[in-house]
Design a protein around this motif. Structure first.
Motif, mmCIF file in Angstrom:
data_model
loop_
_atom_site.group_PDB
_atom_site.id
_atom_site.type_symbol
_atom_site.label_atom_id
_atom_site.label_comp_id
_atom_site.label_asym_id
_atom_site.label_seq_id
_atom_site.Cartn_x
_atom_site.Cartn_y
_atom_site.Cartn_z
ATOM 1 N N LEU A 125 0.921 -1.116 -0.032
ATOM 2 C CA LEU A 125 -0.070 -0.107 -0.079
ATOM 3 C C LEU A 125 0.859 1.115 0.003
ATOM 4 C CD1 LEU A 125 -2.830 -1.074 2.302
ATOM 5 C CD2 LEU A 125 -3.147 -0.208 0.064
ATOM 6 N N THR A 126 1.993 1.219 0.943
ATOM 7 C CA THR A 126 2.840 2.409 0.886
ATOM 8 C C THR A 126 3.472 2.672 -0.676
ATOM 9 O OG1 THR A 126 3.375 1.935 3.170
ATOM 10 C CG2 THR A 126 5.040 3.307 1.985
ATOM 11 N N LYS A 127 3.869 1.617 -1.264
ATOM 12 C CA LYS A 127 4.552 1.787 -2.584
ATOM 13 C C LYS A 127 3.542 2.200 -3.594
ATOM 14 C CE LYS A 127 8.241 -1.647 -2.291
ATOM 15 N NZ LYS A 127 8.624 -2.984 -2.432
ATOM 16 N N VAL A 128 2.224 1.634 -3.392
ATOM 17 C CA VAL A 128 1.142 2.400 -4.493
ATOM 18 C C VAL A 128 1.093 3.922 -4.114
ATOM 19 C CG1 VAL A 128 -1.380 2.381 -4.831
ATOM 20 C CG2 VAL A 128 -0.070 0.177 -4.419
ATOM 21 N N VAL A 129 0.867 4.240 -3.153
ATOM 22 C CA VAL A 129 0.933 5.718 -2.522
ATOM 23 C C VAL A 129 1.951 6.590 -3.034
ATOM 24 C CG1 VAL A 129 0.986 7.303 -0.430
ATOM 25 C CG2 VAL A 129 -0.491 5.343 -0.486
ATOM 26 N N MET B 196 -8.541 -11.658 2.301
ATOM 27 C CA MET B 196 -8.127 -10.218 2.694
ATOM 28 C C MET B 196 -7.112 -9.858 1.788
ATOM 29 S SD MET B 196 -10.308 -9.943 5.278
ATOM 30 C CE MET B 196 -10.047 -8.768 4.307
ATOM 31 N N GLU B 197 -6.302 -10.820 1.060
ATOM 32 C CA GLU B 197 -5.195 -10.224 0.488
ATOM 33 C C GLU B 197 -5.872 -9.819 -0.992
ATOM 34 O OE1 GLU B 197 -0.536 -11.245 -0.980
ATOM 35 O OE2 GLU B 197 -1.920 -12.739 -0.219
ATOM 36 N N CYS B 198 -6.997 -10.689 -1.605
ATOM 37 C CA CYS B 198 -7.503 -10.176 -2.769
ATOM 38 C C CYS B 198 -8.280 -8.878 -2.418
ATOM 39 C CB CYS B 198 -8.387 -11.412 -3.086
ATOM 40 S SG CYS B 198 -7.732 -12.810 -3.792
ATOM 41 N N TYR B 199 -9.138 -8.834 -1.401
ATOM 42 C CA TYR B 199 -9.787 -7.539 -0.873
ATOM 43 C C TYR B 199 -8.940 -6.233 -1.066
ATOM 44 C CZ TYR B 199 -12.480 -4.612 2.268
ATOM 45 O OH TYR B 199 -13.310 -3.333 2.791
ATOM 46 N N MET B 200 -7.639 -6.401 -0.545
ATOM 47 C CA MET B 200 -6.913 -5.129 -0.529
ATOM 48 C C MET B 200 -6.770 -4.548 -1.881
ATOM 49 S SD MET B 200 -2.826 -4.622 0.626
ATOM 50 C CE MET B 200 -2.193 -5.155 -1.046
ATOM 51 N N TYR B 201 -6.376 -5.769 -2.927
ATOM 52 C CA TYR B 201 -6.085 -5.066 -4.310
ATOM 53 C C TYR B 201 -7.351 -4.701 -4.959
ATOM 54 C CZ TYR B 201 -1.552 -7.095 -4.011
ATOM 55 O OH TYR B 201 -0.080 -7.452 -3.719
ATOM 56 N N ARG B 202 -8.592 -5.383 -4.404
ATOM 57 C CA ARG B 202 -9.869 -4.738 -4.992
ATOM 58 C C ARG B 202 -9.949 -3.550 -4.328
ATOM 59 N NH1 ARG B 202 -13.393 -2.506 -6.718
ATOM 60 N NH2 ARG B 202 -15.067 -3.156 -7.657
ATOM 61 N N ARG B 203 -9.787 -3.063 -3.174
ATOM 62 C CA ARG B 203 -9.854 -1.627 -2.550
ATOM 63 C C ARG B 203 -8.942 -0.723 -2.982
ATOM 64 N NH1 ARG B 203 -11.793 -1.124 2.935
ATOM 65 N NH2 ARG B 203 -11.815 1.342 1.999
ATOM 66 N N ILE B 204 -7.662 -1.204 -3.497
ATOM 67 C CA ILE B 204 -6.862 -0.247 -4.337
ATOM 68 C C ILE B 204 -7.416 0.193 -5.676
ATOM 69 C CG2 ILE B 204 -4.626 0.007 -5.580
ATOM 70 C CD1 ILE B 204 -3.279 -2.113 -3.462
ATOM 71 N N GLN B 205 -8.082 -0.789 -6.140
ATOM 72 C CA GLN B 205 -8.953 -0.298 -7.524
ATOM 73 C C GLN B 205 -9.887 0.510 -7.218
ATOM 74 O OE1 GLN B 205 -7.413 -1.115 -10.157
ATOM 75 N NE2 GLN B 205 -8.806 -0.359 -11.527
ATOM 76 N N LYS C 223 -6.669 16.762 -7.688
ATOM 77 C CA LYS C 223 -7.641 16.438 -6.938
ATOM 78 C C LYS C 223 -7.796 15.096 -6.759
ATOM 79 C CE LYS C 223 -9.862 21.128 -7.210
ATOM 80 N NZ LYS C 223 -10.961 21.647 -8.200
ATOM 81 N N ALA C 224 -8.118 14.441 -7.818
ATOM 82 C CA ALA C 224 -8.031 13.020 -7.758
ATOM 83 C C ALA C 224 -6.944 12.189 -7.142
ATOM 84 C CB ALA C 224 -8.322 12.365 -9.475
ATOM 85 N N GLU C 225 -5.704 12.820 -7.378
ATOM 86 C CA GLU C 225 -4.650 11.911 -6.761
ATOM 87 C C GLU C 225 -4.700 12.059 -5.396
ATOM 88 O OE1 GLU C 225 -0.179 12.585 -5.756
ATOM 89 O OE2 GLU C 225 -1.654 14.133 -5.809
ATOM 90 N N LYS C 226 -4.977 13.581 -4.818
ATOM 91 C CA LYS C 226 -5.017 13.509 -3.208
ATOM 92 C C LYS C 226 -6.035 12.641 -2.787
ATOM 93 C CE LYS C 226 -3.244 18.447 -2.456
ATOM 94 N NZ LYS C 226 -3.635 19.696 -2.817
ATOM 95 N N ARG C 227 -7.312 12.758 -3.493
ATOM 96 C CA ARG C 227 -8.208 11.933 -2.711
ATOM 97 C C ARG C 227 -7.821 10.388 -2.814
ATOM 98 N NH1 ARG C 227 -11.763 15.271 -6.293
ATOM 99 N NH2 ARG C 227 -11.853 13.370 -7.560
ATOM 100 N N PHE D 31 -7.667 7.904 0.383
ATOM 101 C CA PHE D 31 -8.406 6.878 0.594
ATOM 102 C C PHE D 31 -7.414 5.713 1.160
ATOM 103 C CE2 PHE D 31 -10.006 3.005 -0.955
ATOM 104 C CZ PHE D 31 -11.578 3.097 -1.300
ATOM 105 N N LEU D 32 -6.430 5.630 0.013
ATOM 106 C CA LEU D 32 -5.368 4.433 0.445
ATOM 107 C C LEU D 32 -4.591 4.399 1.978
ATOM 108 C CD1 LEU D 32 -3.868 4.425 -2.994
ATOM 109 C CD2 LEU D 32 -5.360 2.625 -2.119
ATOM 110 N N SER D 33 -4.439 5.638 2.298
ATOM 111 C CA SER D 33 -3.866 6.012 3.712
ATOM 112 C C SER D 33 -4.722 5.437 4.844
ATOM 113 C CB SER D 33 -3.562 7.324 3.851
ATOM 114 O OG SER D 33 -2.537 7.659 3.068
ATOM 115 N N LYS D 34 -6.108 5.961 4.649
ATOM 116 C CA LYS D 34 -7.251 5.282 5.520
ATOM 117 C C LYS D 34 -7.134 3.654 5.532
ATOM 118 C CE LYS D 34 -12.018 6.153 6.373
ATOM 119 N NZ LYS D 34 -12.732 5.131 5.887
#
Length: 448
Positions: free
Chosen positions: A33-37, A119-128, A57-61, A65-68
């Motif tokens: 997640l840190t690398k994606v950010v 949970m691992e699949c869920y994380m990647y789907r939440r990144i999306q 603006k989209a990048e900030k939002r 979202f990812l930090s949360k």
């Protein structure tokens, strides 16, 4: 233990403290997640250049979202429903309900208490979801840089492999069946060790002597702990006369794993299958969204073929031209059903993706590449190592299938009695280091 086949073993989960699943959820997932950010931060100027203030603006939002999300993960918060109204949103939210029903004492589904695979699949789907919810970034592939880098770092090995392939094709007409089999087994192993070769290539010093993956095969042979390659060969040979006029109509499906070097090894194997007349049609299956950092999407697939065509190397370019032709004439085709990026075990496919299951039933051989596919084939459960692969599939038998996998998760079935114990005494990390591999076959016609 499974009781008379009624209850499957427990799912691997971060609730087992100290387990590989626990360490992955605790350490590796937050790092990803840190690398994606970081990737989004680094691309800030590009977003501005392409989309102006809307891009910023989209990048900030998305970053917020990812930090949360990272905080939710690290503090074991209850898992949230998806809210992005994509084509798979409903399936994800329905699956969460299923998982909730399985929780002990009505506890909420959460990062450290639920199955690791989910949970691992869920994380990647939440990144999306972070991208879907923030257009114009909804088409951005946060892993593209890494996949591109993997391809370019492996150029020497790719050139060697394409040269080897073109030599084989040139001599194909004079090849005896024994020689054909020998070359098939070699290319099957190159595809198996795709990510292994990739890692050794990018290790720097080793680069030049490791430049030809074919040369590494004999050294790697002893690390294949289940080798059903002969059954794979027999299945292909048996499929030869299945056409009404005795013509070769065999269809092979390849469920892809990583982009970069590994994808090239899959394309080389697929080219050999067609050129040798072992298959008439190859169907590649990739992911419909960016997934697990390096998995192949349609864009990666098309980009890899175009890069190979454009290569400043005679045999690499010749291979790319041939692959482009296979795609154009329909000998090869690319498919990306949304089921591949759901968290379901594959034994759920007949009910949850009946169209995909029916399609796979038309195959003569299905090759499942990589570790995640193996985890989904076996349900990512605490199976005894000696349990038969057929049994761990729990009814998933669309067609003869083979897993080509280097081990990176602590699930492995189909071993001989005492084999796992011996491996553990020699190498405690044998299930997670990527050093060992399996070519593991199952056929619906075999005795269950």
């Amino acid at each position: 233990m499974e009781v008379e086949g009624i209850f499957p073993p427990l799912s691997l989960s971060a609730k087992f403290e100290g387990s590989f699943a626990y360490l992955t959820v605790r350490d590796r997932l937050p790092t990803i997640l840190t690398k994606v950010v970081d990737t989004l931060h680094r691309n800030k100027e590009n977003f501005f250049k392409d989309y102006g203030e809307d891009g910023i603006k989209a990048e900030k939002r998305a970053i917020s979202f990812l930090s949360k999300l990272r905080n939710e993960l690290q503090t074991d918060k209850p898992v949230l429903l998806l809210t992005d109204n994509a084509e798979d949103t409903e399936a994800w939210n329905e699956y969460m309900g299923r998982q909730q029903d399985l929780m002990e004492d009505g506890q909420p589904v959460s990062w450290f208490k639920s199955p690791w695979l989910y949970m691992e699949c869920y994380m990647y789907r939440r990144i999306q979801e972070a991208l879907y919810m923030n257009p114009p970034m909804d088409k951005f592939d946060v892993y593209k840089e890494g996949k591109t880098q993997s391809f370019f770092e492996s150029q020497q090995a790719i050139k060697s492999l394409c040269t080897y392939l073109q030599e084989l094709i040139t001599n194909m007409e004079n090849m005896t069946e024994m020689k054909l089999r020998e070359n098939f087994l070699k290319l099957l192993q190159v595809s198996l060790w795709g990510n292994k070769c990739d890692l050794s290539i990018s290790a720097g010093q080793d680069n030049s002597q490791r430049s030809n993956p074919i040369d590494s095969l004999s050294d790697l042979q002893r690390f294949i702990i289940v080798d059903d390659s002969n059954m794979v060969w027999s299945t292909l040979v048996a499929a030869q006369g299945s056409g009404s006029s005795g013509k070769k109509h065999a269809r092979v499906d390849i469920i892809l794993d990583n982009a970069g070097f590994e994808l090239v090894t899959d394309l080389v194997l697929a080219d050999f299958l067609i050129s040798a007349g072992l298959a008439k049609q190859i169907r590649f299956h990739g992911k419909s969204i960016p997934w697990f950092v390096s998995d192949v999407t349609k864009q990666d697939f098309e980009w890899t073929i175009m890069q190979t065509v454009a290569a400043n190397h005679k045999w690499m370019s010749a291979s790319g031209v041939q692959w482009k032709h296979f795609m154009k004439e329909g000998t090869w085709s690319y498919h990306d059903h949304p089921f591949w990026t759901l968290p379901h075990e594959f034994c759920d496919m007949p009910l949850d993706a009946a169209d995909l299951y029916r399609s796979l039933q038309g195959s003569d051989l299905i090759l499942f590449k990589g570790d995640l596919n193996y985890r989904k084939l076996t349900g990512d459960r605490k199976w005894e190592h000696t349990v038969l692969f057929d049994r761990a599939l729990r009814g998933f038998h669309p067609a003869p299938l083979c897993s080509l996998r280097t081990l990176k998760a602590d699930v492995q079935v189909g071993l001989q009695p005492g084999q796992a114990e011996k491996l553990s005494s020699q190498d405690p990390d044998w299930m997670t280091s990527g050093k060992y591999a399996v070519v593991q076959f199952s056929s619906p016609h075999r005795e269950q």
